[in-house]
Every structure is written in structure tokens, then in C-alpha cells.
Design a protein around this motif. Structure first.
Motif, PDB file in Angstrom:
ATOM      1  N   GLU A 129      26.414  63.202  47.127  1.00  0.00           N
ATOM      2  CA  GLU A 129      27.698  62.500  47.010  1.00  0.00           C
ATOM      3  C   GLU A 129      28.746  63.375  46.330  1.00  0.00           C
ATOM      4  O   GLU A 129      29.915  63.409  46.739  1.00  0.00           O
ATOM      5  CB  GLU A 129      27.496  61.199  46.235  1.00  0.00           C
ATOM      6  N   ASP A 135      15.968  61.007  42.218  1.00  0.00           N
ATOM      7  CA  ASP A 135      16.844  60.778  43.366  1.00  0.00           C
ATOM      8  C   ASP A 135      17.918  61.867  43.454  1.00  0.00           C
ATOM      9  O   ASP A 135      18.653  62.106  42.491  1.00  0.00           O
ATOM     10  CB  ASP A 135      17.490  59.398  43.206  1.00  0.00           C
ATOM     11  N   THR A 169      20.361  61.787  45.748  1.00  0.00           N
ATOM     12  CA  THR A 169      21.538  61.244  46.412  1.00  0.00           C
ATOM     13  C   THR A 169      22.839  61.559  45.680  1.00  0.00           C
ATOM     14  O   THR A 169      23.847  61.922  46.319  1.00  0.00           O
ATOM     15  CB  THR A 169      21.410  59.716  46.587  1.00  0.00           C
TER      16      THR A 169
END
Length: 405
Positions: A292, A286, A288
Motif C-alpha cells: 500500500e 502481513d 500488505t
């Protein structure tokens, strides 16, 4: 009997590590020190990466691996290059080391002969020149400044090339300036490099920390011919907040990789098997958390640059990548209080004097620009919380106001 090897006469300890260590000592003594020195994200390593490391331990993957890296990690690196950069490599063109620094060190040890010249645009990462010297090469420093966006031009590069030039170091986004080259910038450099018998080392460690939708481009991505003459170095430390895991990797000419493998085999051998499993999860899992962290860094860069620009005598360019501000302090150096400090000390570096006083009297750690080849500036890492950024810059402002008197 001389106990120190002569080769150490040409290098110095890393100033960034030394400043961070001193700041930590002061913190341990109870002082409220704001540390702008460390070049590492303040976020924890993402959970799925830590879980992959735990799983590897539970499965008994705690033994030696091939010196140049596990097959599965090499596969992940190959896929990363192909899908994200459009670059195709075979396994014998990939090497994994104990951090990007070791990969870079092994590259120079495996390629340089005494007197070979290496072109290094300044400001530069502190270790480039010293590693070249340890490998008995000759650093050729090409100065850039704030007016050029801290980027070397094709004309400067052409002028620096001599019959002894063997390597050109390209770093974008840059440590310490945060400068990032556009595609047209890189194409202009490639026009100079492509006809020459020169290896380009592309240090891509901040590849994923780039702002405002700017496209990441390195010289190998411009043409097939340039790819054959470029050695790409990357790692998981910055993008995935894995500095302590110590995994870097390189890709390029198979003969160079083979010789680097020999160098590594006679020094550290393989990187940690557990860290390699974690790095594989970072590259294939992942993404993500990367997005962030980038969002947080973007907010912080705007905050720190905005605050620095409010300080008299300070000029600060907005970085396009990485997590460093590199403000010019030339106006501060002209202030009466600073001139008085100069008169009271034998220190010849303005940036070192400023940073020494900043830490000793105002409890703020920053790295002097002289360490990166530009004494006009200081480097501030904004890989720390917003409240600390505000506190630290307010102390810098206080010091500057005191120097105006």
C-alpha cells in the motif's frame, strides 16, 4: 586544551538532519513550511507491528538481549534472505544493530585500516564518505550523472580499483537519486568484482520500494562466489515506516560479523529489545502495508516529477526506486537572478545557495546536491502528501520564475 578530537576534523554534521531540524524550527514558529528534506515515510508504523511491541512489553521482554540480536529475530532475517533473495546464511553471519547506519559504521570500523580505499559511486548517501573517514579509510568517489542514469559502469569501476581498494559500496535503489540497477547492470559489475580481493557492501535499505515491476538484485544474488565477498545491509525503517524504531541488520562473512559484534559490544550493546520484537513482526507478518505504501509512493513520484519537469531550467529523471527526486538545476543556475545571488554572497556551492534561499524566502526545505556529491542537483523527498508536494513544487516554480527576472 583542545576539547574536540582530531578525528572530527574529517567529518561534518549530517546535512539532511540539519535541514530537517531547521524546517521543524520554522514550522514551530508558525510558518507554513513544506519539508522535502526528511528521508522517512510519512505513514504510521503498521498496527500489527506496534501490537507485537506492546505484547513484548507485556511479556516482560524488556531486558538485555545478545549484542548481535535475539535468536528469533535472526531466524526471521535468515528466512527473509532465503525466501526473498535466495541467499542462505547461518546465525553467526547475522548481526542486528541500532539502525542500518550503525551496522554500516560497525562494518567499516571492523574492516578498514588506515589508507584502505573505499569506492563510492556519486551521488551517494551523505554518510558513506564520512563514516569511511572516521574509520581512517580513504573514500574514492566515482562520479555518475543524469546521462548515465546515475549508475556506475563496469568500466568506471575497473578504472577506480587500485592495490589499496578494499571495499566497493553498492546502493540500489539509491538515495539520493532513486536509480535502480537492473540484473544486467549488476552482472556487469560482478564480472569486474568477482576476480578481485574486494569486499562489496550492498546497502539494500530501499529494496522493497522499487517501481514498475523492476526486479531487485544485489551483487550477492548473482553468484555463490560473489555472495562470499558481499556484506549485505538492510533494515526495517523504510519498507515498514519504522525509522524511529532503529533496527538495521547485516549479513555476511562470519569473521567480520564477530568483529562487528565486538565493536557494538563496546559501544551500544544490543538494539532495543522491544524494537527487535517489532522488527520480527515486520519481517514475518502481513506485507500488505508495504504494498500500500509502495502504491502511494508510486503515485507521488509521478506527480512530483511531472510538476518539476514543467519548471524552466529544471531537468528531472524518473526514479526507479526509493522516494526521492533528484532534479538537475543547471538551467536555473544560469538565470540572471541566480547569478545576482552568487555575486551577493560568498557561497561557492550553487545547490546550497539555492536551497538556502528556497527555505528562507519561499518556506520550502530541500537538501542541496553538494551534500551527495553532485552540486548540479537538489534532493526532494516525496514522502509527504500530494497536496504538500503540489504546494512545495509550486513555490520552487515561483522562485525559479523570480530568478528569471
Amino acid at each position: 586544551m583542545k576539547l574536540v578530537a582530531k578525528r572530527l576534523d574529517v567529518v561534518e554534521p549530517s546535512p539532511t538532519l540539519a535541514i530537517t531540524a531547521k524546517a521543524n524550527q520554522l514550522k514551530a514558529s508558525g510558518l507554513d513550511v513544506v519539508g522535502f528534506g526528511a528521508g522517512e515515510p510519512d505513514f504510521d508504523t503498521p498496527n500489527h507491528i506496534k501490537e507485537a511491541a506492546k505484547k513484548a512489553m507485556d511479556q516482560g521482554k524488556t531486558k538485555y538481549t545478545p549484542v548481535s540480536g535475539t535468536v528469533s529475530l535472526k531466524d526471521a532475517i535468515i528466512k527473509k534472505f532465503e525466501t526473498e533473495n535466495g541467499l542462505k546464511y547461518e546465525k553467526n553471519q547475522i548481526i542486528v544493530g541500532t539502525g542500518g547506519k550503525q551496522v554500516l559504521y560497525n562494518f567499516f570500523m571492523a574492516t578498514l585500516n588506515p589508507g584502505d580505499e573505499v569506492i563510492i559511486p556519486a551521488p551517494y548517501w551523505v554518510s558513506y564518505a564520512d563514516i569511511v573517514r572516521l574509520a581512517e579509510g580513504t573514500p574514492v568517489i566515482v562520479a555518475t550523472d543524469i546521462s548515465s542514469g546515475f549508475k556506475i559502469t563496469a568500466e568506471q569501476l575497473e578504472k577506480a580499483i587500485t592495490p589499496k581498494t578494499k571495499v566497493f559500496i553498492f546502493n540500489s535503489p539509491s538515495n539520493p537519486t532513486g536509480a535502480a540497477y537492473t540484473r544486467s547492470d549488476v552482472e556487469a559489475l560482478v564480472k569486474v568484482l568477482e576476480p578481485k580481493d574486494i569486499i562489496t557492501v550492498s546497502d539494500d535499505i530501499y529494496e522493497k520500494i522499487i517501481y514498475d515491476g523492476l526486479e531487485f538484485v544485489n551483487p550477492a544474488m548473482i553468484s555463490a562466489k560473489m555472495k562470499e565477498k558481499t556484506f549485505v545491509i538492510n533494515g526495517v525503517s523504510k519498507a515498514y515506516s519504522m525509522t524511529g524504531w532503529r533496527i538495521g541488520y547485516g549479513a555476511g562473512n562470519a569473521e567480520i560479523v564477530k568483529n562487528m559484534d565486538t565493536m557494538q559490544g563496546q559501544s551500544t550493546s544490543n538494539a532495543s529489545s522491544i524494537s527487535q520484537a517489532a522488527a520480527e513482526a515486520a519481517l514475518t507478518g502481513d506485507q500488505t502495508p508495504v504494498a500500500e505504501m509502495l502504491k502511494a509512493f508510486d503515485k507521488r513520484r509521478k506527480l512530483i516529477v511531472g510538476l518539476l519537469r514543467e519548471i524552466p531550467g529544471v531537468e528531472c529523471r524518473m526514479p526507479e526506486g526509493a522516494f526521492y527526486a533528484f532534479p538537475y538545476m543547471t538551467g536555473v543556475y544560469e538565470m540572471p537572478g541566480f547569478k545576482k545571488l552568487l555575486a551577493e554572497t560568498k557561497e561557492t556551492s550553487y545547490s546550497k545557495l539555492f536551497c538556502d534561499v528556497l527555505l528562507e524566502k519561499y518556506n520550502v526545505a530541500a537538501v542541496p546536491g553538494i551534500a551527495f556529491g553532485d552540486d548540479k542537483a537538489i534532493r526532494l523527498s516525496y514522502a509527504l502528501g500530494e497536496k504538500d508536494i503540489e504546494k512545495g513544487v509550486s513555490r520552487i516554480k515561483q522562485m525559479v520564475e523570480d530568478l528569471q527576472k
